[in-house]
Design an enzyme around this catalytic site. Structure first.
Site, short mmCIF file in Angstrom:
data_model
loop_
_atom_site.label_atom_id
_atom_site.label_comp_id
_atom_site.label_asym_id
_atom_site.label_seq_id
_atom_site.Cartn_x
_atom_site.Cartn_y
_atom_site.Cartn_z
N LYS A 58 61.82 -25.58 91.57
CA LYS A 58 62.06 -26.91 91.38
C LYS A 58 63.70 -27.08 91.85
CE LYS A 58 58.81 -29.45 89.58
NZ LYS A 58 58.46 -30.87 90.29
N SER A 313 54.72 -20.49 91.19
CA SER A 313 55.68 -21.64 91.06
C SER A 313 56.68 -21.39 90.05
CB SER A 313 55.20 -22.94 91.18
OG SER A 313 54.30 -22.96 90.12
#
Length: 420
Positions: A58, A313
């Site tokens: 992110k 992720s």
């Protein structure tokens, strides 16, 4: 007749994002994994975005977006909504660029993620907790943004965010010595899947990009099947990093166009993957970070002999959730079962249950009983862990034969939610 133009990131825009992210986001390794390669008879590579300094990809989109805003916007500050990982990327960017940010997260956000946001942002961020889900936090953050006239940094539905996340795809292509046959990417709002799938479509069009989301929050799969962006009435919030009621407008259009397939995986199966990664690989991942590896079982035949990349992720997992993760994994594997047991109100009843009903390898993991009446039988809630799922039927048969059986609770969600 007007033809709708779908935005997709260009190579030039993604390369500019790479330059922007220099010295901010590391080029994470693309590692061949022996255990999964052997299991699936394929070349399985893990793209380790959990190794970023904010422990998720992110930071790429957040920093790329915030770096692009004007000086006037910087002076006025920014607002974002996040389930936790986007917040950490925003917090890092705010401190590095010396911009004040208001960060809104759902009230149930794991404490570990909240503390990380405080650590990365320092005095440059103000953290507010609002609502039960990302969508609740998003609504509140937008109100704050509109009221104060600040710039909103969307976690996924923004061109600069998507271009930042697309750098993951560019790195995979650069790092791989072979043509990649499959790439599995986790899907929450769709920012990562949009960026990665766009890059592969441009640079490696034969690669099949597959989106993976939790079964309890299937907003992208539902939308693609309906051919319109659907808002789900209710979602399971357990996989918080990928639990959104509605995907973005941009991301829906891109994913609908680019993804080879969009699948869902059960939350319990994801929990087993988390435990396997920790126990066998010493890799710590959050639930959303385990989605892509969990999906491999559903493509086991198709990926044999192929080059496959799974994007890991993030690793922002709170250790306090370990007990729930193990419980969900056991339930999914059909090794953990809850019953109401009717114990005769006589001395020795519990001993009889232990000796004559429980199997040799069965283990009581939960027991709640209170003698409150003079009835012939008194109920107890009992949790039993089995060695093999095939042991359940004989266990129930023995319970019934000896008049201990009351009720099976695993398939009664209104009661079961109080136990798990």
């Amino acid at each position: 007749m007007l033809v709708k133009t779908i935005y997709t990131p260009t190579i030039k825009a993604v390369e500019e994002a790479v330059a922007t992210l220099k010295d901010v986001a590391i080029e994470t390794p693309l590692l061949n994994n022996y255990i999964y390669s052997e299991k699936y008879k394929a070349n399985i590579f893990l793209k380790r975005e959990d190794l970023q300094q904010v422990r998720s990809y992110k930071i790429r989109g957040a920093y790329n977006k915030i770096s692009s805003i004007t000086q006037a916007q910087r002076a006025n500050g920014i607002v974002c909504a996040s389930a936790g990982n986007h917040a950490q990327g925003v917090a890092f960017a705010c401190k590095k660029l010396q911009i004040h940010g208001t960060i809104v997260m759902p009230a149930p956000t794991p404490k570990q993620k909240v503390e990380q946001v405080k650590m990365f942002g320092g005095d440059y961020v103000d953290i507010q907790l609002s609502g039960d889900t990302f969508d609740d936090a998003y609504k509140y953050a937008k109100n704050v943004c509109d009221t104060l006239g600040k710039t909103f940094v969307h976690p996924f539905d923004d061109q600069k965010i998507i271009e930042g996340q697309a750098t993951v795809g560019l790195e995979i292509i650069k790092q791989s010595k072979e043509i990649i046959d499959y790439v599995f990417v986790p899907v929450g709002g769709g920012g990562l899947a949009s960026g990665v799938s766009s890059i592969f479509k441009l640079l490696s069009p034969t690669t099949k990009v597959i989106g993976v989301e939790p079964a309890g929050a299937a907003s992208m799969k539902t939308s693609i099947e309906a051919n319109k962006n659907v808002k789900l009435a209710k979602i399971d919030k357990f996989i918080d990093g990928a639990a959104v009621q509605q995907v973005g407008k941009l991301t829906f259009d891109i994913c609908k166009e680019n993804l080879y397939d969009m699948i869902t995986v059960p939350e319990g199966k994801v929990c087993q993957t988390i435990l396997d990664l920790y126990n066998k690989e010493a890799i710590v991942v959050e639930p959303a970070g385990a989605l892509t590896i969990t999906a491999l079982d559903f493509f086991a035949e198709e990926i044999k002999g192929k080059n496959v990349v799974c994007v890991i992720s993030g690793s922002n997992n709170d250790i306090a959730r370990t007990a729930e993760i193990k419980e969900r994994a056991l339930l999914y594997s059909e090794l953990k079962h809850y019953f109401i047991i009717r114990f005769p109100q006589r001395a020795g009843a519990l001993k009889d249950f232990l000796m004559d009903v429980l199997g040799e390898n069965d283990d009581i993991t939960f027991f709640e009983y209170s003698k409150k009446s003079s009835k012939e039988n008194a109920p107890a809630v009992v949790g039993i862990e089995l060695m093999k799922k095939e042991d359940l039927a004989p266990l129930i048969q023995r319970m019934k034969a000896l008049n201990f059986y009351g009720e099976y609770l695993n398939d009664k969600p209104n009661l079961f939610e109080f136990l798990v």
